[in-house]
Design an enzyme around this catalytic site. Sequence first.
Site: not given
Length: 220
Positions: A8, A33, A35, A37, A66, A68, A137, A175
């Site tokens: 990540s 990965h 992330d 957000m 990913h 979020m 998760m 994850d």
Amino acid sequence: MVRIISPSMLSADFGHLDRETRMIDESAAQWVHIDVMDGVFVPNISFGFPVLKAIRKATEKFLDVHLMIIEPMKYAKRFAEAGAQLVTIHYEAVQDVRRALEEIRSYGVMAGVSIKPATPVSVLKELLDVADLVLIMSVEPGFGGQSFIEGSVEKARELRKMIETAGTNTLIEMDGGISAANSEMLFEAGCDALVAGSAVFGAPDPKAEILKILKTDTSI
Ligand code: DX5
Ligand code: ZN
């Protein structure tokens, strides 16, 4: 069965993003990965398109994005265009998950659905035919460096059985709180891909740490 490690980038040193990405590019990790957000779906803000594009330029590896964020379908196509090869949305963030996954597939990328720790895997039963991947998760989404929630192992086992029954090729990714201390158990529980942020970037030798998480001593 494949064993994939997806470091990540949330835990990378952003002052040296190019160097950090190239380091992962040279490692045994098969995926990267990313992330994303928004400060609304989760209580933290990370990064968006420019950072994804910079990472895309620095590696040939498979980009695992990913999301979020609330209303992920407003942006999913742009992430695919920016280089994502897998776009994962949260089950809790969309009304019509089936339609969202079908739409992501129509962009020519893999479609993933993620569940937060409080969401049971049973909600995915009727969605496996349109999900290329389920992301379980194993911490509350929002931050790296949290402790692994033990109940996640049982979720992976249950999901593996559901996938076998459904007869689909859906991959299982996990994850949060993953390191060389629990990776073997998670692969054995049925996970295909493991995300690791702080365990990789916090290690003195991240490339060696990736091999330890993969439980292999041969480089690719
Ligand atoms: C958390 C993110 C994770 C995070 C994992 O919301 O989805 O990908 O970076 O970090 P570690 O491996 O440190 O738990
Ligand atoms: Zn993540």
